[in-house]
Scaffold this motif. Structure first.
Motif, PDB file in Angstrom:
ATOM      1  N   ALA A   9     -14.906  82.864 -19.877  1.00 43.10           N
ATOM      2  CA  ALA A   9     -14.664  82.288 -21.208  1.00 43.10           C
ATOM      3  C   ALA A   9     -14.099  80.879 -21.087  1.00 43.10           C
ATOM      4  O   ALA A   9     -14.478  79.982 -21.856  1.00 43.10           O
ATOM      5  N   LEU A  10     -13.209  80.662 -20.130  1.00 41.99           N
ATOM      6  CA  LEU A  10     -12.635  79.333 -19.936  1.00 41.99           C
ATOM      7  C   LEU A  10     -13.730  78.338 -19.568  1.00 41.99           C
ATOM      8  O   LEU A  10     -13.815  77.248 -20.142  1.00 41.99           O
ATOM      9  N   GLN A  11     -14.586  78.707 -18.631  1.00 43.50           N
ATOM     10  CA  GLN A  11     -15.669  77.808 -18.240  1.00 43.50           C
ATOM     11  C   GLN A  11     -16.621  77.568 -19.409  1.00 43.50           C
ATOM     12  O   GLN A  11     -17.086  76.447 -19.619  1.00 43.50           O
ATOM     13  N   MET A  12     -16.874  78.598 -20.196  1.00 43.32           N
ATOM     14  CA  MET A  12     -17.757  78.451 -21.359  1.00 43.32           C
ATOM     15  C   MET A  12     -17.167  77.473 -22.379  1.00 43.32           C
ATOM     16  O   MET A  12     -17.856  76.559 -22.837  1.00 43.32           O
ATOM     17  N   VAL A  13     -15.906  77.665 -22.729  1.00 44.15           N
ATOM     18  CA  VAL A  13     -15.278  76.813 -23.742  1.00 44.15           C
ATOM     19  C   VAL A  13     -15.164  75.378 -23.238  1.00 44.15           C
ATOM     20  O   VAL A  13     -15.396  74.427 -23.992  1.00 44.15           O
ATOM     21  N   LEU A  14     -14.833  75.199 -21.971  1.00 37.57           N
ATOM     22  CA  LEU A  14     -14.791  73.853 -21.401  1.00 37.57           C
ATOM     23  C   LEU A  14     -16.174  73.201 -21.419  1.00 37.57           C
ATOM     24  O   LEU A  14     -16.303  72.008 -21.708  1.00 37.57           O
ATOM     25  N   SER A  15     -17.203  73.968 -21.148  1.00 37.39           N
ATOM     26  CA  SER A  15     -18.571  73.441 -21.190  1.00 37.39           C
ATOM     27  C   SER A  15     -18.960  73.038 -22.607  1.00 37.39           C
ATOM     28  O   SER A  15     -19.591  71.992 -22.812  1.00 37.39           O
ATOM     29  N   VAL A  16     -18.591  73.852 -23.579  1.00 36.70           N
ATOM     30  CA  VAL A  16     -18.871  73.513 -24.977  1.00 36.70           C
ATOM     31  C   VAL A  16     -18.094  72.262 -25.382  1.00 36.70           C
ATOM     32  O   VAL A  16     -18.627  71.364 -26.052  1.00 36.70           O
ATOM     33  N   ALA A  17     -16.845  72.156 -24.948  1.00 36.93           N
ATOM     34  CA  ALA A  17     -16.032  70.975 -25.257  1.00 36.93           C
ATOM     35  C   ALA A  17     -16.655  69.722 -24.647  1.00 36.93           C
ATOM     36  O   ALA A  17     -16.717  68.670 -25.297  1.00 36.93           O
ATOM     37  N   LEU A  18     -17.146  69.830 -23.417  1.00 42.40           N
ATOM     38  CA  LEU A  18     -17.791  68.689 -22.776  1.00 42.40           C
ATOM     39  C   LEU A  18     -19.082  68.319 -23.505  1.00 42.40           C
ATOM     40  O   LEU A  18     -19.366  67.139 -23.718  1.00 42.40           O
ATOM     41  N   ALA A  19     -19.857  69.325 -23.900  1.00 37.24           N
ATOM     42  CA  ALA A  19     -21.093  69.070 -24.648  1.00 37.24           C
ATOM     43  C   ALA A  19     -20.771  68.355 -25.962  1.00 37.24           C
ATOM     44  O   ALA A  19     -21.453  67.388 -26.330  1.00 37.24           O
ATOM     45  N   ASP A  20     -19.744  68.804 -26.671  1.00 36.81           N
ATOM     46  CA  ASP A  20     -19.336  68.138 -27.906  1.00 36.81           C
ATOM     47  C   ASP A  20     -18.926  66.691 -27.629  1.00 36.81           C
ATOM     48  O   ASP A  20     -19.311  65.780 -28.350  1.00 36.81           O
ATOM     49  N   LYS A  21     -18.147  66.495 -26.566  1.00 37.26           N
ATOM     50  CA  LYS A  21     -17.656  65.160 -26.218  1.00 37.26           C
ATOM     51  C   LYS A  21     -18.804  64.220 -25.868  1.00 37.26           C
ATOM     52  O   LYS A  21     -18.833  63.072 -26.307  1.00 37.26           O
ATOM     53  N   ASP A  22     -19.760  64.715 -25.086  1.00 38.28           N
ATOM     54  CA  ASP A  22     -20.862  63.885 -24.604  1.00 38.28           C
ATOM     55  C   ASP A  22     -22.082  63.894 -25.520  1.00 38.28           C
ATOM     56  O   ASP A  22     -23.062  63.196 -25.251  1.00 38.28           O
ATOM     57  N   GLY A  23     -22.045  64.713 -26.564  1.00 37.23           N
ATOM     58  CA  GLY A  23     -23.139  64.734 -27.535  1.00 37.23           C
ATOM     59  C   GLY A  23     -24.418  65.393 -27.053  1.00 37.23           C
ATOM     60  O   GLY A  23     -25.511  64.982 -27.409  1.00 37.23           O
ATOM     61  N   PHE A  24     -24.285  66.416 -26.230  1.00 34.09           N
ATOM     62  CA  PHE A  24     -25.503  67.136 -25.856  1.00 34.09           C
ATOM     63  C   PHE A  24     -25.450  68.568 -26.357  1.00 34.09           C
ATOM     64  O   PHE A  24     -24.392  69.087 -26.690  1.00 34.09           O
ATOM     65  N   ARG A  25     -26.619  69.185 -26.440  1.00 38.86           N
ATOM     66  CA  ARG A  25     -26.762  70.514 -27.022  1.00 38.86           C
ATOM     67  C   ARG A  25     -26.375  71.583 -26.002  1.00 38.86           C
ATOM     68  O   ARG A  25     -26.828  71.563 -24.861  1.00 38.86           O
ATOM     69  N   CYS A  26     -25.555  72.502 -26.425  1.00 41.59           N
ATOM     70  CA  CYS A  26     -25.119  73.607 -25.577  1.00 41.59           C
ATOM     71  C   CYS A  26     -25.510  74.920 -26.249  1.00 41.59           C
ATOM     72  O   CYS A  26     -25.228  75.128 -27.429  1.00 41.59           O
ATOM     73  N   THR A  27     -26.171  75.793 -25.519  1.00 42.20           N
ATOM     74  CA  THR A  27     -26.594  77.091 -26.040  1.00 42.20           C
ATOM     75  C   THR A  27     -26.115  78.192 -25.097  1.00 42.20           C
ATOM     76  O   THR A  27     -25.658  77.913 -23.980  1.00 42.20           O
ATOM     77  N   SER A  28     -26.268  79.430 -25.540  1.00 41.49           N
ATOM     78  CA  SER A  28     -25.899  80.544 -24.661  1.00 41.49           C
ATOM     79  C   SER A  28     -26.786  80.542 -23.414  1.00 41.49           C
ATOM     80  O   SER A  28     -26.334  80.905 -22.326  1.00 41.49           O
ATOM     81  N   ARG A  29     -28.005  80.089 -23.551  1.00 42.62           N
ATOM     82  CA  ARG A  29     -28.902  80.018 -22.390  1.00 42.62           C
ATOM     83  C   ARG A  29     -28.393  78.974 -21.386  1.00 42.62           C
ATOM     84  O   ARG A  29     -28.375  79.239 -20.182  1.00 42.62           O
ATOM     85  N   THR A  30     -27.989  77.791 -21.857  1.00 47.70           N
ATOM     86  CA  THR A  30     -27.501  76.770 -20.924  1.00 47.70           C
ATOM     87  C   THR A  30     -26.203  77.228 -20.262  1.00 47.70           C
ATOM     88  O   THR A  30     -25.977  76.956 -19.084  1.00 47.70           O
ATOM     89  N   LEU A  31     -25.361  77.930 -21.021  1.00 48.92           N
ATOM     90  CA  LEU A  31     -24.132  78.470 -20.427  1.00 48.92           C
ATOM     91  C   LEU A  31     -24.465  79.500 -19.359  1.00 48.92           C
ATOM     92  O   LEU A  31     -23.871  79.506 -18.283  1.00 48.92           O
ATOM     93  N   ALA A  32     -25.411  80.385 -19.656  1.00 48.93           N
ATOM     94  CA  ALA A  32     -25.807  81.424 -18.698  1.00 48.93           C
ATOM     95  C   ALA A  32     -26.351  80.795 -17.416  1.00 48.93           C
ATOM     96  O   ALA A  32     -26.013  81.224 -16.313  1.00 48.93           O
ATOM     97  N   GLU A  33     -27.171  79.764 -17.564  1.00 46.06           N
ATOM     98  CA  GLU A  33     -27.712  79.082 -16.379  1.00 46.06           C
ATOM     99  C   GLU A  33     -26.587  78.415 -15.590  1.00 46.06           C
ATOM    100  O   GLU A  33     -26.553  78.493 -14.363  1.00 46.06           O
ATOM    101  N   GLY A  34     -25.669  77.756 -16.286  1.00 43.92           N
ATOM    102  CA  GLY A  34     -24.567  77.074 -15.613  1.00 43.92           C
ATOM    103  C   GLY A  34     -23.623  78.022 -14.897  1.00 43.92           C
ATOM    104  O   GLY A  34     -23.035  77.679 -13.875  1.00 43.92           O
ATOM    105  N   LEU A  35     -23.477  79.218 -15.426  1.00 44.15           N
ATOM    106  CA  LEU A  35     -22.590  80.206 -14.832  1.00 44.15           C
ATOM    107  C   LEU A  35     -23.323  81.174 -13.905  1.00 44.15           C
ATOM    108  O   LEU A  35     -22.720  82.103 -13.363  1.00 44.15           O
TER     109      LEU A  35
END
Length: 156
Positions: A9-35
């Motif tokens: 969950a920590l890695q997911m929320v940090l990834s979403v925060a980074l996506a928001d900061k950098d303006g890119f789209r984050c989905t459950s699929r991108t999170l799953a691939e990243g993790l």
């Protein structure tokens, strides 16, 4: 058995925060691939995060996952409590026969130890938020990038 919900969950929320900061789209699929896990596990972890308003999901074109509130307002304690719910950090064995003074009294004594440890952990998590954590990770990334650049260009 080691429970990976909080670290995931920590890695997911940090990834979403980074996506928001950098303006890119984050989905459950991108999170799953990243993790390196499956999307169904990610969606299970997302349920308490969305219920607690830490993550919001937008549907449609340009949709995806976003922070539900400011990164400064999401503590790691909030995150831990959301995904771990009522699971205790330390749990006493309950199948101990009362054969001596220790085994006869351990189940009364141990909860105090467990509560003290859990309180200390939650206090430590409460001192960190997503914004601070993301900043720390980005500082680490800058250090690693600098090292990689030096290795690639040893003459500099």
């Amino acid at each position: 058995m080691i429970d990976l919900r909080f670290s995931t969950a920590l890695q997911m929320v940090l990834s979403v925060a980074l996506a928001d900061k950098d303006g890119f789209r984050c989905t459950s699929r991108t999170l799953a691939e990243g993790l390196n896990t499956n999307a169904s596990f990610i969606r299970k972890v997302l349920i308490p995060l969305t219920r607690e308003g830490m993550i919001v999901a937008a549907i449609g074109k340009g949709g995806g996952l976003h922070l539900g509130r400011a990164a400064e307002q999401i503590t790691l304690r909030d995150l831990y409590l959301a995904v771990m719910e009522d699971k205790r950090v330390l749990v006493a064995r309950e199948d101990i026969p009362s054969r001596c003074r220790i085994s006869a009294n351990i189940n009364e004594f141990f909860p105090e130890v467990a509560t003290d440890a859990e309180t200390a952990m939650l206090d430590a998590l409460d001192r960190r938020n997503i914004a601070d954590s993301l900043a720390a990770i980005l500082r680490l990334d800058a250090i690693h990038m600098k090292r990689r650049t030096k290795k690639a260009n040893p003459a500099e």
